[in-house]
Structures are given as C-alpha cells and as structure tokens.
Design an enzyme around this catalytic site. Structure first.
Site, PDB file in Angstrom:
ATOM      1  N   GLU A   1      -7.519  -4.095  -3.736  1.00 31.62           N
ATOM      2  CA  GLU A   1      -7.880  -4.860  -2.538  1.00 31.62           C
ATOM      3  C   GLU A   1      -9.149  -4.261  -1.955  1.00 31.62           C
ATOM      4  OE1 GLU A   1      -6.052  -6.647   1.616  1.00 31.62           O
ATOM      5  OE2 GLU A   1      -5.201  -4.793   0.821  1.00 31.62           O
TER       6      GLU A   1
ATOM      7  N   HIS B   1       0.819  -1.221   0.000  1.00 30.21           N
ATOM      8  CA  HIS B   1       0.000   0.000   0.000  1.00 30.21           C
ATOM      9  C   HIS B   1       0.845   1.260   0.000  1.00 30.21           C
ATOM     10  CE1 HIS B   1      -3.781  -2.165   0.721  1.00 30.21           C
ATOM     11  NE2 HIS B   1      -3.053  -2.969   1.470  1.00 30.21           N
TER      12      HIS B   1
ATOM     13  N   ASP C   1       2.724  -6.039   2.260  1.00 34.04           N
ATOM     14  CA  ASP C   1       1.459  -5.414   2.683  1.00 34.04           C
ATOM     15  C   ASP C   1       1.744  -4.177   3.536  1.00 34.04           C
ATOM     16  OD1 ASP C   1      -1.254  -4.978   3.006  1.00 34.04           O
ATOM     17  OD2 ASP C   1      -1.554  -6.555   4.488  1.00 34.04           O
TER      18      ASP C   1
ATOM     19  N   GLN D   1      -9.883  -3.004   6.756  1.00 36.89           N
ATOM     20  CA  GLN D   1     -10.613  -2.351   5.663  1.00 36.89           C
ATOM     21  C   GLN D   1     -11.879  -1.699   6.250  1.00 36.89           C
ATOM     22  OE1 GLN D   1      -9.659  -2.606   2.238  1.00 36.89           O
ATOM     23  NE2 GLN D   1      -7.863  -3.864   2.711  1.00 36.89           N
TER      24      GLN D   1
ATOM     25  N   GLY E   1       6.534 -12.233  11.327  1.00 38.71           N
ATOM     26  CA  GLY E   1       6.481 -12.879  12.629  1.00 38.71           C
ATOM     27  C   GLY E   1       5.384 -12.333  13.518  1.00 38.71           C
ATOM     28  N   ILE E   2       4.599 -11.370  12.995  1.00 37.79           N
ATOM     29  CA  ILE E   2       3.525 -10.720  13.755  1.00 37.79           C
ATOM     30  C   ILE E   2       2.160 -11.101  13.169  1.00 37.79           C
ATOM     31  CG2 ILE E   2       2.523  -8.495  14.408  1.00 37.79           C
ATOM     32  CD1 ILE E   2       5.508  -7.456  14.096  1.00 37.79           C
ATOM     33  N   HIS E   3       2.025 -10.972  11.868  1.00 33.21           N
ATOM     34  CA  HIS E   3       0.770 -11.362  11.225  1.00 33.21           C
ATOM     35  C   HIS E   3       0.512 -12.854  11.381  1.00 33.21           C
ATOM     36  CE1 HIS E   3       0.823  -7.359   9.496  1.00 33.21           C
ATOM     37  NE2 HIS E   3      -0.412  -7.567   9.106  1.00 33.21           N
TER      38      HIS E   3
END
Length: 394
Positions: free
Chosen positions: A138, A69, A283, A150, A258-260
């Site tokens: 998206e 984005h 992302d 979103q 490692g977070i998502h």
C-alpha cells in the site's frame, strides 16, 4: 490428539460452497477437508475425534484479510519474523485464517526491509497459525492529495523499475498493490502488474471516473478501502467512488467499523455493489487487541480510544476492527445473510488472489481453514489447515 486422527465437527450448520446443511458435519484430515454431509451420512472411524455441538453453531470458511497492517503490538513494517508470527498467532481469535501482510508508505529502505522479511517468512511459515498468503504493497505510489495517514514525505510516482526490485526482494510474494493510476507512470505500472498476475488496486487516488476507466483498461481490478482516500461522488464527476459502484470489473474493499464510513453508507455501498464484488477488510493497526493509548504507525503517533485510531490532527489512521466484528456490523448495517458474509470474507478474496482452488469455501479437497461461530456469531473455534489455532474459553 493423534496426528493421524481426523477431526469431525458434528451436528452444526455447515455453510458449504454450494449449499448450507442445517444438521451437518465436516471432517478434517491431514490439513484438508475430507468430508461434508448431513449427520445421518457420517460413519465413524476408529481415529475420529468428534466435536459435537448444536445446529445453532455455524461452520464457515476462515476469513482472508487482504488489507491488514498489524495487530497485538506487531506491524508488517516492523520488518521482523516475530512481528508476522504475532499477527499470525493472534488473527485466528477473530476468525481470520489467511492474510496479506500490508506495508505502507515509508522510505525505500524501510519498505524493502519489510518486503524481504515478509517474503522470507512466507517461505518458512508453519501450518498452526493464520497463513500469510502474500503481501499487499500500500503505497508509496499514491496521490499526495489523498494521502490520508500515509506519510506525504515518502510518497512517490509509480515506478515499474522500483516495483521490479521490490518484487524480487519479496521473493515474488507481492500479490496486491494499492496505487493512484492518475499519477505519472500510473497506467504503465498498472499494466505491468496485470501482466505479472499482481492485483492492481486503485486507492489513495484522486482519479476521475474516466481515469478509473482507463486504469481498468490497463488492468486494474480492485478498489482499496472504499470511501477513504479517494475522490468521492459528485453528480458531474462520479470519481473513484462512482466507478466502484458502477464498474463490475472491480472488487471493492470496505472497512465496516461504522467509523470509516457511517452504517448508512455501508448499506448504500452494499446495495449497489452487492456481495458479488465486496470484500470485507480490517485495515487494522498494531493497536488492535491492545488497550487504549498511543502507538506507532509508520513513524507517526496514533492515538487509540476504544473504537477509533487517529493521527494528532484527527485524521483516521487505519482501524482496530476485528474481522468478527466486521461480520456482525455488516449483517447489522445491511441485513445481509451469513452466506453473503462468506462471499465477502472468504470467497471473493480467494478468487481475487487466485487461491479459490485451495481456499475461500468449504469444499472437499480444500484447505481445512474453518471457523466455528456460536449463536451470537462469536468465534468459538478456528482451525488453520486442520490445526485448532484458537478455542474460546468458557
């Protein structure tokens, strides 16, 4: 440097399309790769500009980020040429040489403005920065149940007529659409995308496993950011996640910060999906490469703290992941090889976007989109179509 000269990156490990050369060289001339070989095969020409390194340096194809984005206080939804220029100038720092300018769920007017801007930019862009190779739409054709970050107020049912209007506004440059195929008219839009050579991606979707199967029949071939914004895995309902694991027709995006998703879940996905179908994405938001603070995402405040970007309620809101860190993390989490990384960052996205004839691997005749990594896998140099776009400072 003489514009008619060639650049030779010499005495490096070259990760070519069909083989890896430990003591190799690669020659870039007029935006293209013109030679690849072992160093004893190199014959110096009068106008050659030789960059001599060592075999601990690795030359790989530039990454193609199909889901990004923003970066460096710029976002595709800003709807300005300057925003896309900032993104294109910044991304070579992390080894990205091509990307899809990615929109998000907003009002029809805001989306159309971003699409018109990106379409015009693509037509006019120069060759010295990362290349915008298309647009990733998206939303807004997603599931309210799986909105994530979103804005729910602008979510709407899939709409072929509206998509046609938007594709016209974008000059035909929408290449990938994230949608929820289980929503009303979702399969109709999926079929239309397939017919018009646009990648239909299942994302922000509450589809069941069987509904994903129907979407694949209709033409879906991609999964947006695995684990996030989708129906998860259950032993009586495999969901979107189970379909991503099991259906070989699908390329699958993954955010490896490692977070998502936890490192163990990255490894689980990699072991099941393998480098044959996985695509690494960032992302990322405008906050990437900026300090901690509060930034905007689609009119919503996003709080950034070191490694994480969240909405006020704690919802993850995109990432600040750099592609180079995605590479390091993925190798650490999965123990995959750099050859596997090349597939996931360059070859697979190029094939999915129908660009593999010109991008996605190091091969004579292809675009000279090249990244030089040092022994720590840090980006030393990035060339976009043969032009040095980034060089690490000592």
């Amino acid at each position: 440097m003489d514009t008619h000269s060639s650049i030779i990156i010499y005495n490096v490990t070259v990760y070519g399309e069909n083989q890896t050369l430990k003591n190799g060289y690669i020659k870039l001339t007029n935006k293209k790769i013109t030679e690849i070989g072992e160093i004893h095969q190199y014959v110096r020409q009068p106008n050659d500009h030789v960059i001599e390194l060592s075999p601990s340096y690795k030359v790989i194809p530039g990454a193609i980020d199909v889901h990004i984005h923003g970066v460096n206080n710029a976002d595709a939804m800003d709807g300005t040429a300057e925003a896309l220029k900032t993104m294109a100038r910044t991304l070579p720092k992390e080894g990205t040489t091509s990307f899809l300018a990615t929109t998000m769920t907003q009002s029809n007017e805001a989306v159309e403005k971003a699409l018109r801007n990106a379409g015009a930019y693509i037509e006019e862009q120069t060759s010295t920065d990362a290349e915008v190779v298309g647009i990733h739409l998206e939303g807004p054709f997603i599931s309210p149940k799986r909105a994530g970050a979103q804005p729910p107020t602008h979510i709407q049912d899939p709409n072929v007529t509206l998509f046609q209007e938007w594709q016209k506004a974008a000059g035909g440059h929408i290449k990938l659409v994230t949608l929820a195929p289980e929503q009303p008219n979702g399969l109709a839009l999926t079929s239309y995308l397939k017919e018009t050579n646009v990648v239909a991606s299942i994302g922000h979707s509450d589809s069941t496993y069987d509904q994903v199967g129907e979407a694949i029949e209709a033409g879906a071939s991609h999964i947006t950011h695995l684990y996030n914004g989708m129906r998860g895995l259950h032993h009586r309902e495999p969901g979107v996640l189970g379909a991503a694991y099991l259906r070989g027709e699908l390329f699958v995006e993954l955010i490896t910060d490692g977070i998502h998703c936890r490192p163990e879940m990255v490894k689980l996905a990699y072991d099941q999906i393998t480098s044959e179908r996985m695509i690494l994405i960032t992302d990322s938001l405008r906050a990437k490469w900026l300090k901690n603070g509060t930034y905007d995402l689609g009119g919503q405040p996003v709080h950034v703290n070191d490694t994480t970007a969240t909405l006020a309620d704690g919802t993850l809101a995109g990432s600040i992941l750099k592609m180079n860190d995605a590479i390091k993390n993925t190798m650490s989490f999965t123990n995959c090889s750099l050859e596997d990384i090349v597939k996931m960052t360059a070859e697979n996205p190029a094939k999915q976007l129908n660009l593999f004839d010109t991008k996605g691997s190091l091969k004579i005749g292809k675009d000279a989109d090249i990244v030089v990594l040092n022994e720590n896998l840090d980006v030393e140099m990035t060339f976009c179509r043969g032009t040095l776009s980034f060089q690490k400072e000592d």
